[in-house]
Design a protein around this motif. Structure first.
Motif, PDB file in Angstrom:
ATOM      1  N   PHE A  69      14.373   0.762   7.491  1.00 13.96           N
ATOM      2  CA  PHE A  69      13.082   1.106   6.751  1.00 13.96           C
ATOM      3  C   PHE A  69      12.380  -0.267   7.463  1.00 13.96           C
ATOM      4  N   THR A  70      11.786  -1.095   7.323  1.00 15.76           N
ATOM      5  CA  THR A  70      11.303  -2.012   6.628  1.00 15.76           C
ATOM      6  C   THR A  70      11.311  -2.182   8.592  1.00 15.76           C
ATOM      7  N   LYS A  71      12.055  -2.414   9.755  1.00 15.46           N
ATOM      8  CA  LYS A  71      11.732  -2.674  10.928  1.00 15.46           C
ATOM      9  C   LYS A  71      10.971  -1.734  11.963  1.00 15.46           C
ATOM     10  N   ARG A  75       0.571  -1.344  -0.037  1.00 20.51           N
ATOM     11  CA  ARG A  75       0.179  -0.003  -0.005  1.00 20.51           C
ATOM     12  C   ARG A  75       1.081   1.010   0.385  1.00 20.51           C
ATOM     13  N   LEU A  76       1.763   1.163   0.855  1.00 24.21           N
ATOM     14  CA  LEU A  76       3.151   2.465   0.873  1.00 24.21           C
ATOM     15  C   LEU A  76       3.601   2.584  -1.019  1.00 24.21           C
ATOM     16  N   ALA A  77       3.885   1.965  -1.079  1.00 24.52           N
ATOM     17  CA  ALA A  77       4.721   1.859  -2.612  1.00 24.52           C
ATOM     18  C   ALA A  77       3.371   2.510  -3.458  1.00 24.52           C
ATOM     19  N   MET A 106      10.177   1.144  -4.438  1.00 31.95           N
ATOM     20  CA  MET A 106      10.760   1.520  -3.414  1.00 31.95           C
ATOM     21  C   MET A 106      11.538   1.477  -2.522  1.00 31.95           C
ATOM     22  N   HIS A 107      12.308   0.006  -3.044  1.00 30.77           N
ATOM     23  CA  HIS A 107      13.298  -0.243  -2.434  1.00 30.77           C
ATOM     24  C   HIS A 107      14.586  -0.534  -2.795  1.00 30.77           C
ATOM     25  N   ASP A 108      14.335   0.020  -4.163  1.00 28.67           N
ATOM     26  CA  ASP A 108      15.934   1.049  -4.791  1.00 28.67           C
ATOM     27  C   ASP A 108      15.791   2.327  -4.705  1.00 28.67           C
ATOM     28  N   SER A 109      14.688   3.097  -4.599  1.00 29.42           N
ATOM     29  CA  SER A 109      14.793   4.793  -3.672  1.00 29.42           C
ATOM     30  C   SER A 109      15.381   4.915  -2.551  1.00 29.42           C
TER      31      SER A 109
END
Length: 443
Positions: A137-139, A111-113, A123-126
């Motif tokens: 970030f994910t934590k 949803r965030l992406a 999103m990961h790459d950004s």
């Protein structure tokens, strides 16, 4: 900094409150060199590295938003207080077995992406390209979801709104309820401890009045909020975002209703302390028209005897039968695990936006009228759905009723949350070892 990170960081900030008290010493903390520990919180620690990383993160976010920064020591103190309360809540969640399952976490990531026009991979790459750790970030996302779940379980689920309360509210405020009206607010909260003395109350009000004069004199309200507010959005410049009447605390309503954009309120007393509120803008109003969808579905739950793969396969078979002419309603009655709708052939009636879980809502919105969806998963299991119709509906009257109930709930919830946060902070063992703050022992 990418807009994605700004949106996320603004949503992952937690309340900062004054140091509380606890009579018990903590269990032995992890063996970390003393000069690398910023604070001991119950059985854990906040290290200087963690504090510095979070402070740098918050500082970058504030700079990206154009917010004037307070002195480094003041910002660091606010961030540390925020991290302390975050750690206390995560500790309580762990003790109560509260965790976020992988599907809920992955759905939140997706949803965030999506909100930022990306895939999760993009999103990961950004995030990595901006120089931030994806693991960190994910934590933060998982911790944020955990705290939300804890607060819902500890506070929200204990709040009840009666029909009599709704009727009484409407009798007094029906003419003030405008379903489409929203307020963009920022606040500064000067806290008052539980069982405060008259001197403490007077001191808090005096500080609030001093800050109001500074803001009236041209100093940035956002900067003052970052430096002095104990509110949940302090590190976002006090910005509460756009709020409907249902989301305004009781003690804000009368004041905000007579304010003009740009106005700053006099200090407002609440159980938590004194608030200064700035009205940043007003939008919306009057008639509310929504798109309703008439939908039916078949649900297959995942159980010890029905795996996820088996549930999906079963729905694929049922979908093929429907495509060959079988009755959706008949199959729903015979197969759906949603006992409430199965008796009606899976019919959920006319559904309002936001009434169902996001995964169901998304598939429903994307499915044309008269079509049956592919199997999809929600927290309840696997589904297929058929959209039977769509219509525009004037929901103003229903929205007035719903908003009255929401207003009462939100007011009770916010007041209860503030009291609960203060309580758990007072009960926790906290010792601040950061030298420039001065060592403080809560025990």
């Amino acid at each position: 900094m990418h807009r994605l990170l700004k949106v996320l960081l603004a949503s992952l900030l937690f309340t900062a409150l004054p140091v509380g008290a606890n009579a018990a010493e903590p269990a032995q903390a992890p063996l970390v060199p003393l000069d690398s520990i910023a604070a001991i919180v119950d059985n854990g620690v906040i290290t200087m590295r963690q504090l510095q990383e979070r402070t740098t993160q918050i500082k970058a976010e504030l700079q990206a938003r154009g917010t004037q920064l307070p002195a480094d020591a003041v910002l660091e103190r606010q961030v540390l207080n925020s991290m302390i309360l975050e750690k206390i809540q995560l500790g309580i969640a762990a003790l109560n077995g509260i965790r976020i399952d992988d599907q809920t976490f992955n759905d939140a990531l997706a949803r965030l992406a999506q909100q930022n026009g990306m895939t999760v991979a993009q999103m990961h790459d950004s995030i990595v390209a901006d120089g931030h750790s994806w693991a960190s970030f994910t934590k933060q996302i998982r911790d944020h979801l955990t705290i939300q779940k804890l607060q819902q379980r500890s506070v929200d689920q204990n709040i009840r709104v009666t029909e009599q309360e709704v009727r009484d509210f409407l009798a007094q405020h029906a003419n003030q309820l405008d379903p489409g009206l929203q307020y963009h607010l920022a606040q500064i909260l000067i806290p008052i401890p539980g069982a405060a003395s008259p001197e403490q109350i007077k001191s808090a009000r005096s500080e609030a009045e001093k800050l109001r004069k500074q803001a009236d004199g041209g100093e940035s309200f956002a900067k003052l909020a970052v430096a002095h507010s104990a509110g949940q959005h302090a590190l976002d410049g006090g910005d509460l975002g756009w709020l409907g009447a249902d989301q305004l605390p009781t003690y804000f309503v009368r004041v905000v209703n007579i304010m003009q954009s740009g106005d700053i309120s006099q200090p407002i007393r609440s159980p938590s302390g004194y608030h200064l509120v700035k009205l940043l803008g007003v939008r919306g109003g009057k008639k509310v028209t929504i798109t309703q969808t008439h939908v039916r579905h078949i649900l297959i739950k995942i159980t010890p005897t029905m795996s996820s793969a088996q549930a999906r396969a079963k729905l694929e078979r049922l979908r093929r039968e429907i495509e060959r002419g079988a009755s959706f309603a008949t199959l729903a009655k015979a197969n759906s695990d949603d006992t409430g709708s199965a008796a009606n052939g899976g019919d959920l009636g006319w559904v309002n936006p936001g009434q169902l879980v996001p995964q169901f809502q998304k598939v429903m919105n994307e499915t044309p009228v008269g079509k049956v969806s592919q199997p999809f998963r929600t927290p309840y299991g696997w589904h297929i759905l058929e959209v039977l119709g769509r219509r525009q509906h004037d929901s103003t009257e229903q929205m007035v009723q719903a908003r009255a109930k929401q207003i009462i709930f939100q007011r009770k919830s916010q007041e209860a949350l503030n009291i609960w946060l203060r309580h758990i902070r007072d009960q926790a063992y906290v010792r601040i070892l950061l030298k420039r703050h001065g060592a403080q022992d809560a025990g």
